[in-house]
Design a protein around this motif. Structure first.
Motif, PDB file in Angstrom:
ATOM      1  N   ARG A 280       0.785  -1.209   0.190  1.00 35.27           N
ATOM      2  CA  ARG A 280       0.031   0.059  -0.043  1.00 35.27           C
ATOM      3  C   ARG A 280       0.847   1.227  -0.081  1.00 35.27           C
ATOM      4  O   ARG A 280       0.784   2.170  -0.590  1.00 35.27           O
ATOM      5  N   LEU A 281       1.708   1.471   0.825  1.00 36.48           N
ATOM      6  CA  LEU A 281       2.876   2.474   0.872  1.00 36.48           C
ATOM      7  C   LEU A 281       3.527   2.652  -0.359  1.00 36.48           C
ATOM      8  O   LEU A 281       3.555   3.720  -0.754  1.00 36.48           O
ATOM      9  N   GLN A 282       3.891   1.432  -0.872  1.00 33.92           N
ATOM     10  CA  GLN A 282       4.676   1.441  -2.399  1.00 33.92           C
ATOM     11  C   GLN A 282       3.573   2.086  -3.419  1.00 33.92           C
ATOM     12  O   GLN A 282       3.827   2.982  -4.283  1.00 33.92           O
ATOM     13  N   ASP A 283       2.225   1.750  -3.437  1.00 31.20           N
ATOM     14  CA  ASP A 283       1.202   2.174  -4.339  1.00 31.20           C
ATOM     15  C   ASP A 283       1.226   3.565  -3.873  1.00 31.20           C
ATOM     16  O   ASP A 283       0.954   4.427  -5.005  1.00 31.20           O
ATOM     17  N   GLU A 284       0.971   3.823  -2.881  1.00 31.10           N
ATOM     18  CA  GLU A 284       0.731   5.365  -2.647  1.00 31.10           C
ATOM     19  C   GLU A 284       1.998   6.263  -2.882  1.00 31.10           C
ATOM     20  O   GLU A 284       1.943   7.239  -3.200  1.00 31.10           O
ATOM     21  N   LEU A 285       3.403   5.849  -2.694  1.00 30.26           N
ATOM     22  CA  LEU A 285       4.318   6.443  -3.132  1.00 30.26           C
ATOM     23  C   LEU A 285       4.291   6.615  -4.600  1.00 30.26           C
ATOM     24  O   LEU A 285       4.769   7.812  -5.253  1.00 30.26           O
ATOM     25  N   GLN A 286       3.967   5.730  -5.221  1.00 28.05           N
ATOM     26  CA  GLN A 286       4.134   5.638  -6.740  1.00 28.05           C
ATOM     27  C   GLN A 286       3.149   6.566  -7.250  1.00 28.05           C
ATOM     28  O   GLN A 286       3.292   7.400  -8.166  1.00 28.05           O
ATOM     29  N   LEU A 287       1.776   6.573  -6.574  1.00 28.21           N
ATOM     30  CA  LEU A 287       0.896   7.727  -6.851  1.00 28.21           C
ATOM     31  C   LEU A 287       1.414   9.034  -6.750  1.00 28.21           C
ATOM     32  O   LEU A 287       1.035   9.890  -7.312  1.00 28.21           O
ATOM     33  N   ILE A 288       2.081   9.266  -5.516  1.00 28.12           N
ATOM     34  CA  ILE A 288       2.649  10.673  -5.314  1.00 28.12           C
ATOM     35  C   ILE A 288       3.463  11.070  -6.378  1.00 28.12           C
ATOM     36  O   ILE A 288       3.586  12.045  -7.052  1.00 28.12           O
ATOM     37  N   LEU A 289       4.335   9.915  -6.771  1.00 27.92           N
ATOM     38  CA  LEU A 289       5.544  10.417  -7.703  1.00 27.92           C
ATOM     39  C   LEU A 289       4.813  10.490  -9.004  1.00 27.92           C
ATOM     40  O   LEU A 289       5.286  11.472  -9.610  1.00 27.92           O
ATOM     41  N   ASP A 290       3.815   9.761  -9.435  1.00 29.99           N
ATOM     42  CA  ASP A 290       3.031   9.942 -10.811  1.00 29.99           C
ATOM     43  C   ASP A 290       2.278  11.378 -10.773  1.00 29.99           C
ATOM     44  O   ASP A 290       2.025  12.028 -11.868  1.00 29.99           O
ATOM     45  N   SER A 291       1.750  11.807  -9.614  1.00 24.88           N
ATOM     46  CA  SER A 291       1.070  13.015  -9.562  1.00 24.88           C
ATOM     47  C   SER A 291       1.903  14.319  -9.500  1.00 24.88           C
ATOM     48  O   SER A 291       1.525  15.285  -9.715  1.00 24.88           O
ATOM     49  N   ALA A 292       3.285  14.108  -9.319  1.00 22.53           N
ATOM     50  CA  ALA A 292       4.205  15.176  -9.351  1.00 22.53           C
ATOM     51  C   ALA A 292       4.347  15.731 -10.728  1.00 22.53           C
ATOM     52  O   ALA A 292       4.517  15.100 -11.568  1.00 22.53           O
ATOM     53  N   PRO A 293       4.360  17.060 -10.617  1.00 22.53           N
ATOM     54  CA  PRO A 293       4.471  17.750 -11.964  1.00 22.53           C
ATOM     55  C   PRO A 293       5.758  17.890 -12.281  1.00 22.53           C
ATOM     56  O   PRO A 293       6.353  19.032 -12.962  1.00 22.53           O
ATOM     57  N   ALA A 294       6.538  16.597 -12.144  1.00 26.60           N
ATOM     58  CA  ALA A 294       7.922  16.835 -12.588  1.00 26.60           C
ATOM     59  C   ALA A 294       8.541  15.388 -13.120  1.00 26.60           C
ATOM     60  O   ALA A 294       7.746  14.375 -12.638  1.00 26.60           O
ATOM     61  N   MET A 295       9.535  15.339 -13.713  1.00 27.82           N
ATOM     62  CA  MET A 295       9.887  13.999 -14.027  1.00 27.82           C
ATOM     63  C   MET A 295      10.738  13.443 -12.992  1.00 27.82           C
ATOM     64  O   MET A 295      11.821  14.271 -12.532  1.00 27.82           O
ATOM     65  N   ILE A 296      10.655  12.223 -12.238  1.00 21.60           N
ATOM     66  CA  ILE A 296      11.488  11.610 -11.299  1.00 21.60           C
ATOM     67  C   ILE A 296      12.023  10.487 -11.392  1.00 21.60           C
ATOM     68  O   ILE A 296      11.573   9.495 -12.102  1.00 21.60           O
ATOM     69  N   TRP A 297      13.443  10.552 -11.319  1.00 21.63           N
ATOM     70  CA  TRP A 297      14.282   9.335 -11.312  1.00 21.63           C
ATOM     71  C   TRP A 297      14.932   9.072  -9.896  1.00 21.63           C
ATOM     72  O   TRP A 297      15.475   9.892  -9.205  1.00 21.63           O
ATOM     73  N   TYR A 298      14.808   7.746  -9.517  1.00 22.91           N
ATOM     74  CA  TYR A 298      15.561   7.222  -8.579  1.00 22.91           C
ATOM     75  C   TYR A 298      16.846   6.386  -8.769  1.00 22.91           C
ATOM     76  O   TYR A 298      16.320   5.396  -9.630  1.00 22.91           O
ATOM     77  N   LYS A 299      18.067   6.641  -8.674  1.00 22.30           N
ATOM     78  CA  LYS A 299      18.984   6.030  -9.355  1.00 22.30           C
ATOM     79  C   LYS A 299      20.219   5.584  -8.017  1.00 22.30           C
ATOM     80  O   LYS A 299      20.176   6.175  -7.183  1.00 22.30           O
ATOM     81  N   ASP A 300      20.592   4.272  -8.332  1.00 21.86           N
ATOM     82  CA  ASP A 300      21.633   3.953  -7.416  1.00 21.86           C
ATOM     83  C   ASP A 300      23.104   4.821  -7.752  1.00 21.86           C
ATOM     84  O   ASP A 300      23.327   5.523  -8.735  1.00 21.86           O
ATOM     85  N   THR A 301      24.106   4.327  -6.898  1.00 25.90           N
ATOM     86  CA  THR A 301      25.284   4.867  -7.287  1.00 25.90           C
ATOM     87  C   THR A 301      26.012   4.567  -8.477  1.00 25.90           C
ATOM     88  O   THR A 301      27.297   5.104  -8.601  1.00 25.90           O
ATOM     89  N   HIS A 302      25.515   3.627  -9.010  1.00 27.23           N
ATOM     90  CA  HIS A 302      26.395   2.810 -10.209  1.00 27.23           C
ATOM     91  C   HIS A 302      25.549   3.486 -11.399  1.00 27.23           C
ATOM     92  O   HIS A 302      25.788   2.866 -12.543  1.00 27.23           O
TER      93      HIS A 302
END
Length: 375
Positions: A39-61
């Motif tokens: 549920r938290l992941q879905d909410e987080l994804q919903l929040i990310l998808d609702s943001a008026p910006a392109m968002i990437w989460y990258k690792d150190t590589h």
């Protein structure tokens, strides 16, 4: 191997039931935790998808672990097609530059904000984006990834460019040598002016900064009413003039100015003013010259009429003199002819006595004497 618990023989039924109940409760807790995490992941994804910006989460590589909908749509791929892949696979032309920025963030452990850079969409179109990169730390304060926020600022840059061009055009207009420009607030106070106006009128910028100048104080009393009519027109149409009036300069002298203005929509009025004093002076000289010329023409016309009357009188006098002379000559000619006729008759009389001695001549003298008598 893989067991969550075990019992040592011998064991009692009560212990077995207790262990079973414990494991059932643990399984329930795990399921609840899994559902909550989902549920938290879905909410987080919903929040990310609702943001008026392109968002990437990258690792150190430089591998993408998660993206939002806008980021995926920008390169025409699904999130499943992006997550887990290297940036070099998805952005081969720009991956090295992106990673250099990431390294700075990881080394400094500080956000890198306001990076303006080109960004190529999946369609091949290049847009401009503003990117913020924030380091992600774990519980041990180690940088384990980079969170990237990017906003499309292409239209904003176009607006900024248009604004800069507009400001540059306005600056060139304000620097026009022949045109003074004033800016009033709605109360009539001068809040700004270009250097041309200051040079024209002799007012100082300090007077403007202190709000010492007002259109009423710079307008002669007899022109106040005309200016008020223009302000009434401005209240209805948002425009002033064009109209002409005299204006007080800083030294108290009066100069003719041509004014035209309009409402800028932000509580201020821009008014163009052109010094037409030379034109007005030339117009006054032309009017004076026209009046003088008209007076000279009138005087000359009167002289010509007088001369014409004199000529007409002289013509009449000459005509009368000619008639008198003709009459005199006629009288003199008549008298002369009469004398000649009398003389001729006397000579004929003498000739008749002589002609009586010549046959036929007497008759001719008689006939000639008759003719002379008739004349």
């Amino acid at each position: 191997h893989g067991a969550d618990d075990y019992l040592i023989k011998p064991f009692s039924a009560r212990e077995l039931l207790a262990r079973v109940r414990a494991h059932l409760e643990l399984a329930r807790i795990r399921q609840d935790a899994h559902r909550e995490r989902s549920r938290l992941q879905d909410e987080l994804q919903l929040i990310l998808d609702s943001a008026p910006a392109m968002i990437w989460y990258k690792d150190t590589h430089n591998r993408i672990l998660r993206v939002n909908r806008l980021a995926a749509d920008s390169i025409a791929l699904s999130k499943d097609q992006i997550e887990g892949r290297s940036v070099a696979d998805l952005y081969p032309d720009h991956a090295d530059r992106y990673y250099q920025d990431d390294l700075i963030v990881m080394e400094t452990r500080a956000p890198r904000l306001g990076i303006v850079e080109p960004y190529q969409l999946g369609t091949g179109e290049t847009r401009w984006i503003r990117t913020d990169k924030v380091p992600i730390r774990n519980d041990m304060d180690e940088v384990v990834g980079i969170l990237v926020f990017s906003q499309d600022i292409t239209e904003h840059r176009q607006v900024e460019k248009a604004l800069r061009e507009s400001e540059e055009r306005l600056k060139r207009v304000l620097e026009t040598d022949a045109v003074g420009i004033l800016f009033f607030d709605y109360s009539g106070s001068v809040i700004n002016a270009n250097d041309v106006f200051l040079r024209q009128t002799g007012y100082r910028r300090e007077q403007i900064d202190c709000r010492d100048l007002h259109w009423r104080t710079m307008t002669p009393p007899e022109w106040i009413e005309a200016s008020e009519r223009q302000m009434e027109q401005f209240a209805q149409t948002g425009r002033i003039g064009p109209y002409e009036k005299e204006y007080f300069f800083a030294d108290g002298s009066r100069h003719w100015m041509l004014f035209a203005g309009r409402d800028l929509g932000d509580g201020t009025i821009a008014e163009y003013c052109i010094d037409i004093n030379d034109r007005k002076e030339a117009q006054r000289r032309l009017e004076r010259f026209s009046e003088e010329l008209e007076q000279q023409v009138s005087a000359r016309t009167a002289e010509l009429l007088h001369t014409q009357e004199q000529l007409r009188a002289m013509a009449n006098e000459l005509n009368l003199a000619e008639q008198r002379e003709r009459k005199r000559l006629a009288m003199e000619l008549h008298d002369h002819l009469q004398q000649m006729l009398v003389l001729a008759k006397l000579k004929l009389g003498q000739g008749k006595h002589t002609a009586e001695l010549v046959p036929g001549c007497a008759k001719i003298f008689v006939e000639t004497d008759g003719i002379l008598s008739d004349a």
